[in-house]
Scaffold this active site. Structure first.
Site, mmCIF file in Angstrom:
data_model
loop_
_atom_site.group_PDB
_atom_site.id
_atom_site.type_symbol
_atom_site.label_atom_id
_atom_site.label_comp_id
_atom_site.label_asym_id
_atom_site.label_seq_id
_atom_site.Cartn_x
_atom_site.Cartn_y
_atom_site.Cartn_z
ATOM 1 N N THR A 163 85.130 -54.973 66.849
ATOM 2 C CA THR A 163 86.576 -55.058 66.670
ATOM 3 C C THR A 163 87.304 -54.814 67.986
ATOM 4 O O THR A 163 86.748 -54.268 68.937
ATOM 5 C CB THR A 163 87.064 -54.035 65.626
ATOM 6 O OG1 THR A 163 86.812 -52.718 66.101
ATOM 7 C CG2 THR A 163 86.373 -54.231 64.286
ATOM 8 N N ASP A 164 88.583 -55.205 68.009
ATOM 9 C CA ASP A 164 89.400 -54.963 69.201
ATOM 10 C C ASP A 164 90.225 -53.695 69.006
ATOM 11 O O ASP A 164 90.057 -52.976 68.019
ATOM 12 C CB ASP A 164 90.282 -56.191 69.497
ATOM 13 C CG ASP A 164 91.224 -56.542 68.355
ATOM 14 O OD1 ASP A 164 91.535 -55.672 67.509
ATOM 15 O OD2 ASP A 164 91.673 -57.704 68.308
ATOM 16 N N LYS A 165 91.137 -53.439 69.922
ATOM 17 C CA LYS A 165 91.936 -52.200 69.845
ATOM 18 C C LYS A 165 92.848 -52.146 68.627
ATOM 19 O O LYS A 165 93.297 -51.079 68.240
ATOM 20 C CB LYS A 165 92.755 -52.026 71.125
ATOM 21 C CG LYS A 165 91.896 -51.624 72.294
ATOM 22 C CD LYS A 165 92.746 -51.028 73.389
ATOM 23 C CE LYS A 165 91.883 -50.555 74.511
ATOM 24 N NZ LYS A 165 91.759 -49.127 74.587
ATOM 25 N N GLY A 206 91.744 -53.037 65.738
ATOM 26 C CA GLY A 206 90.841 -52.858 64.607
ATOM 27 C C GLY A 206 90.422 -54.153 63.937
ATOM 28 O O GLY A 206 89.778 -54.142 62.898
ATOM 29 N N ILE A 207 90.780 -55.288 64.530
ATOM 30 C CA ILE A 207 90.464 -56.600 63.954
ATOM 31 C C ILE A 207 89.201 -57.131 64.622
ATOM 32 O O ILE A 207 89.013 -57.006 65.832
ATOM 33 C CB ILE A 207 91.645 -57.570 64.168
ATOM 34 C CG1 ILE A 207 92.866 -57.046 63.405
ATOM 35 C CG2 ILE A 207 91.293 -58.987 63.742
ATOM 36 C CD1 ILE A 207 94.156 -57.782 63.701
#
Length: 93
Positions: free
Chosen positions: A14-16, A18-19
């Site tokens: 995930t990215d920052k 949360g995705i």
């Protein structure tokens, strides 16, 4: 009957926000394809044992919904076309 592949989204995927980073879906498709081929008793090792190489030459995705950690993604795989030169695989996640 072929079972769908289940991938559990990992935190590192995930990215920052949360995705799930969209580049990971290509990896998920590869995991699902390997699982599908094993289920039909033709794993990649059989390809290689028969001198068949199978590079991915084209990928097309339509992203409709995001996923986040720790979602479970059900991936259904189906063979769309197969001939002497091409194996075209479709996925629904």
């Amino acid at each position: 009957m072929i079972k769908p592949y289940i991938h559990k989204v990992q935190y590192y995927e995930t990215d920052k926000m949360g995705i799930t980073n969209n580049t990971n879906y290509v990896r998920f498709m590869e995991e699902a394809r390997n699982d599908y081929l094993a289920q039909i008793n033709f794993p990649y090792s059989k390809f290689e044992d028969n001198g068949i190489i199978s590079p991915v030459v084209k990928i097309s995705c339509e992203y409709r919904k995001t996923t986040t950690y720790p979602d479970l993604i059900k991936i259904r795989v189906r063979i769309l076309k197969v001939n002497r030169f091409k194996l075209i695989v479709g996925y629904v996640m």
